[in-house]
Enzyme design. Structure first.
Site, PDB file in Angstrom:
ATOM      1  CE  LYS A 292      -3.992  -1.914   2.193  1.00 33.70           C
ATOM      2  NZ  LYS A 292      -3.583  -3.347   1.910  1.00 33.70           N
TER       3      LYS A 292
ATOM      4  CG  HIS B 201     -12.207  -4.508   8.456  1.00 33.64           C
ATOM      5  ND1 HIS B 201     -12.661  -2.853   8.499  1.00 33.64           N
ATOM      6  CD2 HIS B 201     -11.943  -4.431   9.736  1.00 33.64           C
ATOM      7  CE1 HIS B 201     -12.607  -2.445   9.434  1.00 33.64           C
ATOM      8  NE2 HIS B 201     -12.172  -3.391  10.424  1.00 33.64           N
TER       9      HIS B 201
ATOM     10  CD  GLU C 241      -5.705   5.510   5.202  1.00 38.13           C
ATOM     11  OE1 GLU C 241      -5.031   5.631   4.070  1.00 38.13           O
ATOM     12  OE2 GLU C 241      -6.768   4.728   4.859  1.00 38.13           O
TER      13      GLU C 241
ATOM     14  NE  ARG D 291      -7.083 -10.384  -5.211  1.00 39.23           N
ATOM     15  CZ  ARG D 291      -8.274 -10.263  -4.790  1.00 39.23           C
ATOM     16  NH1 ARG D 291      -9.317 -10.529  -5.648  1.00 39.23           N
ATOM     17  NH2 ARG D 291      -8.499  -9.574  -3.622  1.00 39.23           N
TER      18      ARG D 291
END
Length: 487
Positions: free
Chosen positions: A115, A234, A199, A291
């Protein structure tokens, strides 16, 4: 390309094989001892046993997979999703072995698989980012300084993975030390990399993702968006396309941003760019999945495009046969992931044998199971994907509810009752929801009430049928007036 080895199992292996067969391409299945009698093994033209049930000894063993490809004369490998699909070293070794990897280049997988590297790569392309830092953080004091600057709540995220692992929401500074340690430990355990970054936590976002396709001739298009906001732990459970809250202008803006993300890493094939959309309809780059996504069928339903076929054509060096202007949205599609989980017990896995397994006939069902099969403990608990389409969102939802009621699975608990709750809820029907749907709206007791009502109706109906048949089948006594009249 004459023969494809599918380096996966279950429903996605079958999904890829069906398209390959339609294109006249032979397929090779690989399987573990636990999957010896699985449908994907029987469907393929050839099948190779990899080893014992644990994925590290079978589906994740690169040497065994490549040996199977060599021994069967396969000239291409399709990784599906999960397992080795986002493993850059696997893609590199496939190329080195002289085989075609049906997916992006190793460089794109590496960049977008981290990330932090992904944020750095797309930063120069004008892609909106969630406020935070673009570097790994391990020191609590440094984390506290960052959090005070961007403001609580914050989100600690693993740099090397997803699926909710290594992710912690921190509401206040006094929670930071403990949550940092937990996130780092979990990230290291899950991904072998304890790097985390920080973040701003967007409290009530929609999870919107854009499907992209790119070829080796410089063409790249987006196939519109999917709304994947209904999640538990999540992880996505319900998806739909298009989103009910995105209009043409925002759709175009997000689609163009997704194409720029793909171009930033010289992407090839099918990929997905994920964004968070806040209450003010501001969107922020989240990550790119290099993918085929689990939820790709809803995109196929609204565009009429077979994404697996496009992956294969791109891998063969063909140019995309359509432009962005030629792509249109046709109706609406919704998808429910049917997991072997108990929605009444915090979605814990439910392992057992499928004593009854009857698919609905008026829906698309992508699955890899049959009646009598055991749901193994070694792999992801998803049994199937249930997909319906309609001319409108309301029609797609109505068809989904009928399909859920017609889908009979016994022997284990599944997320079908949860799906019925979602698609029946006012929040979903009005499109007034976000990624906190389960926390805000889900009521397990509502499922229990519904089950009791169904049981009560079934019992009354059974009693009625029994009484009616009893009256029809009871013969009068020979001496009775009724008997005499009938004679």
């Amino acid at each position: 390309m004459k023969k494809i080895l599918v380096a996966n199992r279950g429903e996605i292996a079958l999904r890829v094989m069906r398209t390959a067969r339609k294109m006249g391409i032979a397929t090779v299945a690989v399987y573990s001892e636990a999957d010896r009698n699985a449908p994907h093994v029987r469907f393929a033209d050839e099948a190779v046993l990899l080893g014992p049930a644990p994925s590290t000894e079978s589906y994740l063993n690169v040497d065994k997979v490549l040996r199977a490809a060599r021994d069967t004369g396969a000239d291409a490998v399709h990784p599906g999703y999960g397992f080795l699909s986002e493993n850059a070293e696997f893609a590199r070794r496939v190329d080195t072995a002289g085989l075609t990897f049906i997916g992006p280049r190793p460089h794109a997988i590496e960049v977008m698989g981290n990330k932090l590297a992904a944020k750095e790569t797309v930063g120069a392309y004008g892609i909106p980012m969630v406020p935070g830092v673009d570097e790994a953080v391990t020191d609590v004091e440094e984390a506290a300084s960052i959090a005070r600057r961007i403001g609580f709540p914050i989100l600690i995220k693993a740099a090397a993975g997803g699926g909710g692992k290594g992710m912690r929401v921190v509401e206040a500074e006094d929670e930071l030390d403990e949550q940092m340690k937990r996130a780092i430990s979990e990230a290291a355990s899950a991904f072998g990399d304890g790097s985390v970054f920080i973040e701003k936590y967007i409290a009530a976002p929609r999870h919107i993702e854009i499907q992209v396709l790119a070829d080796t001739h410089g063409n790249c298009v987006h196939l519109f968006e999917r709304d994947c906001s209904i999640q538990r732990r999540h992880q996505k459970v319900v998806e739909e396309a298009p989103s009910a809250v995105i209009g043409p202008a925002l759709r175009r803006q997000m689609g163009e941003a997704a194409v720029r993300v793909a171009q930033s890493c010289d992407y090839v094939g099918a990929g997905t760019v994920e964004f968070l959309l806040d209450a003010d309809q501001q969107f922020y780059f989240l990550e790119m999945n290099t993918r085929l996504q689990v939820e790709h069928p809803v995109t196929e339903m609204i565009t009429g495009i077979d994404l697996v076929e496009q992956q294969i054509r791109v891998a063969r060096g063909e140019a995309l046969a359509f432009t962005q202007d030629e792509l249109t949205i046709q109706g609406h599609a919704v998808e429910l992931r049917v997991y072997a989980e108990d929605p009444l017990n915090n979605f814990l896995p439910s392992i057992g044998t499928l004593s009854t397994y009857v698919r609905p006939t008026e829906a698309r069902v992508d699955d890899g199971f049959e009646e009598g099969m055991e749901v193994p403990i070694y792999y992801d608990p998803m049994i199937a994907k249930l997909i319906t389409q309609g001319a409108t969102r309301e029609e797609a939802i109505a068809r989904m509810l009928r399909a859920i009621d017609a889908y009979r699975i016994e022997g284990i608990e599944t997320t079908l009752p949860f799906g019925r709750f979602v698609f029946s809820s006012d929040a979903f029907r009005s499109a007034d929801f976000d990624t906190n749907f389960v926390k805000k709206h889900y009521q397990p007791e509502a499922i229990e009430r519904g089950d009791r009502q169904i049981e009560s109706v079934a019992a009354l109906f059974a009693a009625y049928i029994y009484d009616r048949r009893a009256r029809e089948l009871t013969a009068p006594h020979p001496a009775s007036v009724q008997w005499q009249r009938r004679r």
